[in-house]
Scaffold this active site. Sequence first.
Site, short mmCIF file in Angstrom:
data_model
loop_
_atom_site.label_atom_id
_atom_site.label_comp_id
_atom_site.label_asym_id
_atom_site.label_seq_id
_atom_site.Cartn_x
_atom_site.Cartn_y
_atom_site.Cartn_z
N ASP A 199 -44.39 0.22 -43.32
CA ASP A 199 -45.06 0.67 -44.55
C ASP A 199 -44.32 -0.36 -45.10
O ASP A 199 -43.79 -1.54 -45.35
CB ASP A 199 -42.95 1.45 -44.56
N GLU B 104 -49.69 -0.93 -43.29
CA GLU B 104 -50.04 0.30 -44.59
C GLU B 104 -50.29 -0.59 -45.42
O GLU B 104 -48.99 -1.32 -46.40
CB GLU B 104 -48.60 1.04 -45.13
C1 NOJ Z 1 -45.03 3.88 -48.31
C2 NOJ Z 1 -45.20 5.64 -47.71
O1 NOJ Z 1 -45.63 5.69 -47.63
C3 NOJ Z 1 -44.11 6.05 -49.14
O2 NOJ Z 1 -44.39 7.36 -49.09
C4 NOJ Z 1 -43.37 5.84 -49.22
O3 NOJ Z 1 -42.86 6.87 -50.78
C5 NOJ Z 1 -42.99 4.58 -50.25
N1 NOJ Z 1 -44.54 2.95 -49.22
C6 NOJ Z 1 -41.64 3.50 -50.53
O4 NOJ Z 1 -41.00 3.38 -48.80
#
Ligand code: NOJ
Length: 566
Positions: free
Chosen positions: A201, A243
Amino acid sequence: MIDDLWYKNGVFYCLSVGTYMDANGDGIGDFKGLLRRLDYLQGLGVTTIWLMPFQPSPGKDDGYDISDYYGVDPRYGTLGDFVEFAHGCRQRGIRVIIDLVVNHTSDAHAWFRDARSSKDSPHRNWYVWADKKPANADKGMVFPGVQKSTWTRDKEANAWYFPRFYDFQPDLNTSNPRVQAEILKIMGFWIQLGVSGFRMDAVPFVISTKGAKVRKPVEQYDMLRSFREFLQWRQGNAIILAEANVLPETDMEYFGDDGDRMQMMFNFHVNQHLFYAMASADSRPLAKALKATKPRPATAQWGLFLRNHDELDLGRLTKAQRDVVFKSFGPDKNMQLYGRGIRRRLAPMLGGDRRRLELAYSLMCTLPGTPVIRYGDEIGMGDNLDLPERNCARTPMQWSTEPHAGFTESDRPCAPVIDRGPYGFEHVNVAKQRRDPNSMLNWTERIIRMRKEVPEIGWGDFNVITLRDPAILIVRYDWRNNSVLFVHNLDEKPRELAFASGIGGETWKLLVNLLTEDHSRADARGRHNLMLEGYGYRWYRVGGLDYLLKRSDIDTDAAGNAGHPA
Ligand code: NOJ
């Protein structure tokens, strides 16, 4: 299972345990329920399940606010249930990757509670503090309009802490070697329990320098190599899927010049241009995005997606392009989010038009990368715009026409099931579509099967063949003397087109259609002439070898899959 670089020719499927299937009747999906649905997922043909966060959490950001990295939230079951699930996946040849959310913890995490309790606490330096409100406190919010600041005052600590996301998600001080060691420990723990890797993440924020004095944050890319190295020492074929919604210029920093950092990244750049292409029937910016994200090490791979659990972020498009996408796919303010995106599910965005849905899926499956499907999209699930923010697209899976879509026996599901309108569960559900040979579900199953039978996409090198008509996108892949070619018509009107399938003057006489009997033979000038219906698509294996032309029937197996890395 093909083990080497398994992620190159996979099909990923992401889901939240809490909204997938409830086995114990308390209204919340759980691992036992998910275990019962593994045969469904195996039948669909997905190779890897990406589990969204399921660790203990106050659940204020759908689990992305973790309060213990080494457990399972009791609402979803026990660690034992997780292991049963992991075993069930292994038996079926399905891999599991899980979210690794280490940019921040929940403010309920014991580390943060300890950190805020005293300046001398052992965990104080695990977070990012300032005595006074930093000058840049009103900059850099990820959720503008909802989140007011990137610094929050904590009474107990008598100091300000740094939450890059919501204020209940204090950022970890990821430059601290102790925090880095803990991140490795978390990875080691879940690897030991059978996962094949992580969807990491918020990677740019994890590796960024943080602090009140940091004016211009710098990415510490070397951290990525240490994560990767550790993972590979523990398990050679484990991966990290990052991500990182970054500009193409920095892609190689994430992959590493020698392929020594992240094995996979989501291709946000292509994702946004793909939606622009579908909205405008103009493939040119998409072709440009494909070229811009082409450079990558041989072992690296893109994750290709349409929609995910967040908003469709259009922040990398020009304002004019963004407006075109908003107008087509999310015209009402209520459909838009954070000033940059659309929060709807795929099917309602495309007006439930089956031709457009197939086009979108066909593109996702044939553009360079590994497709990542969002649960429910395989049956064309809708959204509930009455729910706040991104929750509108996180409603329970629709299994049948039973109450609450067969998701739970409880009368109080954790999130309301969609029960009205054309996307209500009585119309859109797995049971009904399973029985209908022409359903979206059966079509998706078939396209997944075909995607897996065309390893050239995951492994090969691609070229975009440009035609004068911008509505037509032709992509060709070459790999180990095999070639495949995909033609898409982005416009609703049919097209007549002619093109040469070869590159650099070569001519291929035959294009073997992989989805229907409608093969194409080149004319005397070596050109292929096609009639493509509105939103039409064709998947071809490039043939023309003499032995094939002599055959009376054209057998796609004979034409294909030699060279599959078995
Ligand atoms: C990216 C995630 O995809 C999202 O859903 C989340 O709110 C944020 N990171 C914080 O972890």
